[in-house]
Design an enzyme around this catalytic site. Structure first.
Site, PDB file in Angstrom:
ATOM      1  N   HIS A 281       0.920  -1.224  -0.060  1.00 11.65           N
ATOM      2  CA  HIS A 281       0.154   0.112   0.227  1.00 11.65           C
ATOM      3  C   HIS A 281       0.869   1.404  -0.075  1.00 11.65           C
ATOM      4  CE1 HIS A 281      -4.120  -1.645   0.983  1.00 11.65           C
ATOM      5  NE2 HIS A 281      -3.544  -2.507   0.782  1.00 11.65           N
TER       6      HIS A 281
ATOM      7  N   ASP B 151      -4.981   6.137   2.843  1.00  9.61           N
ATOM      8  CA  ASP B 151      -5.447   4.697   2.244  1.00  9.61           C
ATOM      9  C   ASP B 151      -6.446   4.410   2.630  1.00  9.61           C
ATOM     10  OD1 ASP B 151      -3.517   2.131   1.697  1.00  9.61           O
ATOM     11  OD2 ASP B 151      -5.215   1.873   3.299  1.00  9.61           O
TER      12      ASP B 151
ATOM     13  N   HIS C 233      -1.080 -14.732  -8.317  1.00  9.79           N
ATOM     14  CA  HIS C 233      -2.151 -14.581  -7.284  1.00  9.79           C
ATOM     15  C   HIS C 233      -3.062 -13.483  -7.463  1.00  9.79           C
ATOM     16  CE1 HIS C 233       0.277 -11.225  -6.186  1.00  9.79           C
ATOM     17  NE2 HIS C 233       0.025 -11.039  -5.174  1.00  9.79           N
TER      18      HIS C 233
ATOM     19  N   SER D 227       0.492  -6.781  -9.741  1.00  7.20           N
ATOM     20  CA  SER D 227       1.084  -7.652 -10.425  1.00  7.20           C
ATOM     21  C   SER D 227       0.041  -7.712 -11.743  1.00  7.20           C
ATOM     22  CB  SER D 227       0.947  -9.165 -10.011  1.00  7.20           C
ATOM     23  OG  SER D 227       1.976  -9.173  -8.717  1.00  7.20           O
TER      24      SER D 227
ATOM     25  N   GLU E 221       0.729  -4.931 -13.776  1.00  9.67           N
ATOM     26  CA  GLU E 221       2.114  -4.887 -14.520  1.00  9.67           C
ATOM     27  C   GLU E 221       2.330  -5.960 -15.875  1.00  9.67           C
ATOM     28  OE1 GLU E 221       4.383  -4.371 -10.236  1.00  9.67           O
ATOM     29  OE2 GLU E 221       4.431  -6.181 -11.182  1.00  9.67           O
TER      30      GLU E 221
END
Ligand SMILES: COc1cc(-c2[o+]c3cc(O)cc([O-])c3cc2O[C@@H]2O[C@H](CO)[C@H](O)[C@H](O)[C@H]2O)cc(OC)c1O
Ligand code: UDP
Length: 509
Positions: free
Chosen positions: A41, A144, A384, A389, A392
């Site tokens: 985060h 956040d 996962h 990810s 990306e």
């Protein structure tokens, strides 16, 4: 129980510079960022801060400064991670400033309830956040999503507060919808109605929302309510990736009868620079493989395998016949959530490495994931489904096979297969700790890497998303416009919307 302050109005805190010229406002605006101190985060919010500053190649923003408020992490391991990241950013010349908040004793009575722990720890920072807002003369606060418990402290100083949502528009829509679902739904079964996406199977709802009696659930209901009190929600996605969901949120479909806060989809917010190869042998191995021939397997900061799971993966990969690069991590040491470097002799079936040495590499440490995904030899990604990810992978046009493990990843997996269309489904047994049988992995890898109709469709869609993500960040693109809208809103204290309705511009005139 989280406190809930009654609020009469929706979007309210207007900085008293709105009548002044933008140039005057630009002279002094200090934006404070409040990340949750988990490294994922924190890194995402700092990256968003760099975008705000314009040091990523987009327009510079004169007069705007960004200060990150650093909360002392609750464990020494996490503190070391945060320190090293802060030092790297501080030394990088990004212009980001840091301000350490005084130490607060973390709550000790929420063992095992991570969402509760994070939410309460963030809320306990409120007095220190308030002092920092005053001392640093803040023009805006960006928090956040676990930190909605500090919104009232900022409100008392009339500092506009934006939520930074590190995950998908799907999770945001579900969280905004949650307070209403809480009143009408006893248990999630069958399917769940999330505005803007196909009916979501109950089995894809994040685990922390699965038990109404859990404090984790209660906290998410609370955050869902409090998001509506924010002056805007900045989200790490792009309109092109989740158009139906972004439209549904912006149209107020998640909380009927109330106008949603302005939404700023500024993503993909990922570190786009490639650092060069820290692992030379991975690089050399990939260089020797044919174009788009390698399936890459990697499972985030917290993913690991025990012997039983590792054997299924090894068997599935061996039988698939495809080339592979597998980041294999072992179970964490006692007291740490982080995986250990894998002991390959212990985790892999006998003879596996020898039998597959011509076409496979097993990497036992943290891998240079971004660099690997950027390599032309990589043609598919078993992941996962962490949102960073995923972004990306799509940034490089690599299609996916989801193997969700924790946090919101089952929802991400469902969306990537059933809505975005960039992934090939694989059977994951959530009731058996996300176990995958070798035959299911073999089938999914063959489907993704071979010439199947399903795999081809996912590949084509991933290629489209690569182009769309890049275009979104360019001058004139949707995320570029949302970022400009956000800067304008912060500098003038007006809550203009980052998402343009049909026929509307972004209110920068
Ligand atoms: C999204 O909801 C949750 C996310 C997390 C969570 O916690 C976490 C803690 C760490 O010490 C290191 C991490 O890397 C990490 C990551 C993490 O989830 C990932 O966060 C990413 C955002 O940066 C992204 O959203 C990924 O998809 C997540 O997998 C924990 C949590 O509850 C404990 C959440 O509800
Ligand atoms: O071996 C690894 C595992 C993860 N990552 C990076 O760690 C981040 C993981 O973030 P994500 O949101 O996907 O999942 P999380 O780990 O936070 O659950 C991404 O930037 C990955 O590139 C990496 O570089 N190497």
């Amino acid at each position: 129980m989280p406190p809930l302050l009654a609020r009469g109005c929706d979007h309210h805190t207007t900085r008293h510079v709105s009548s002044a010229s933008l140039a005057d406002a630009m002279a002094s605006a200090n934006v404070l960022l409040l990340p949750e101190p988990g490294s994922g985060h924190l890194m995402s919010l700092i990256e968003a801060g760099k975008r705000l500053l314009g040091h990523d190649g987009s327009d510079e923003t004169p007069g705007l400064t960004v200060t990150v408020l650093i909360i002392r992490p609750a464990t020494a391991e996490s503190a070391a991670e945060v320190d090293s990241h802060v030092s790297r950013v501080a030394a990088s010349g990004s212009g980001i400033r840091f301000h350490h908040l005084p130490a607060v004793e973390p709550p000790t009575d929420c063992a095992g309830n991570l969402q509760e722990f994070k939410s309460r720890y963030m809320q306990m920072q409120a007095p220190h956040v308030k002092a920092a807002l005053a001392d640093l003369d803040a023009a805006a606060l960006v928090i956040d999503f676990f930190a909605t418990g500090v919104i009232d402290a900022a409100r008392e100083l009339a500092v506009p507060t934006y939520v930074y949502f590190t995950s998908t528009a799907a999770l945001l829509a579900l969280t905004l919808r949650l307070p209403a679902l809480d009143e009408t739904v006893e248990v999630f079964d069958g399917t769940v109605d999330v505005p803007g996406m196909p009916p979501v199977p109950a089995g894809s709802i994040p685990g922390f929302l699965g038990d109404k009696k859990s404090p984790n659930y209660t906290w998410f209901v609370y955050h869902g309510r409090r998001f509506m009190d924010a002056d805007g929600i900045i989200i790490n996605t792009a309109n092109e990736l989740e158009p139906g969901l972004i439209a549904a949120i912006a149209d107020g479909q998640c909380v009927p009868g109330r106008r949603a806060p302005p939404l700023f989809p500024i993503g993909p917010v990922i570190d786009l620079g490639l650092k060069g190869w820290s692992e030379d042998c991975v690089h050399r191995w990939l260089d020797a493989q044919p174009h788009a021939s390698v399936v890459f397997l990697c499972f985030g900061s917290l993913g690991y395998f025990d012997v039983a799971k590792a054997h299924e993966v090894a068997t599935g990969l061996e039988r698939s016949g495809h080339r592979f690069l597998w980041t294999l991590r072992g179970p964490p040491a006692a007291g740490s959530p982080h995986p250990t470097d894998a002991d390959l002799d212990e985790l892999l079936p006998e003879g596996f490495l020898e039998r597959t040495k011509e076409r496979g590499l097993v990497w036992p440490r943290r891998a240079p994931q971004k660099e690997i995904l950027a390599h032309p030899a990589v043609g598919g990604f078993v992941t996962h489904c962490g949102w960073n990810s995923t972004l990306e992978s799509l940034w490089h046009g690599v299609p996916l096979v989801p193997w969700p493990l924790y946090a919101e990843q089952h929802l991400n997996a469902f969306e990537l297969v059933s809505d975005v269309g960039v992934a090939v489904a694989m059977e994951v047994d959530r009731k058996r700790n996300n176990f995958v049988e070798a035959a299911d992995l073999e089938r999914a890898v063959r489907c993704l890497m071979g010439m199947s109709e399903e795999g081809t469709k996912a590949r084509e869609k991933a290629t489209k998303m690569k182009a769309a993500c890049r275009k979104a960040l360019e001058d004139g693109g949707s995320s570029y416009a949302a970022l400009q809208g956000l800067r304008h809103a912060i500098l003038t204290g007006t809550g203009c919307n980052g998402v343009a309705s049909p026929g509307e511009t972004h209110g920068q005139n």
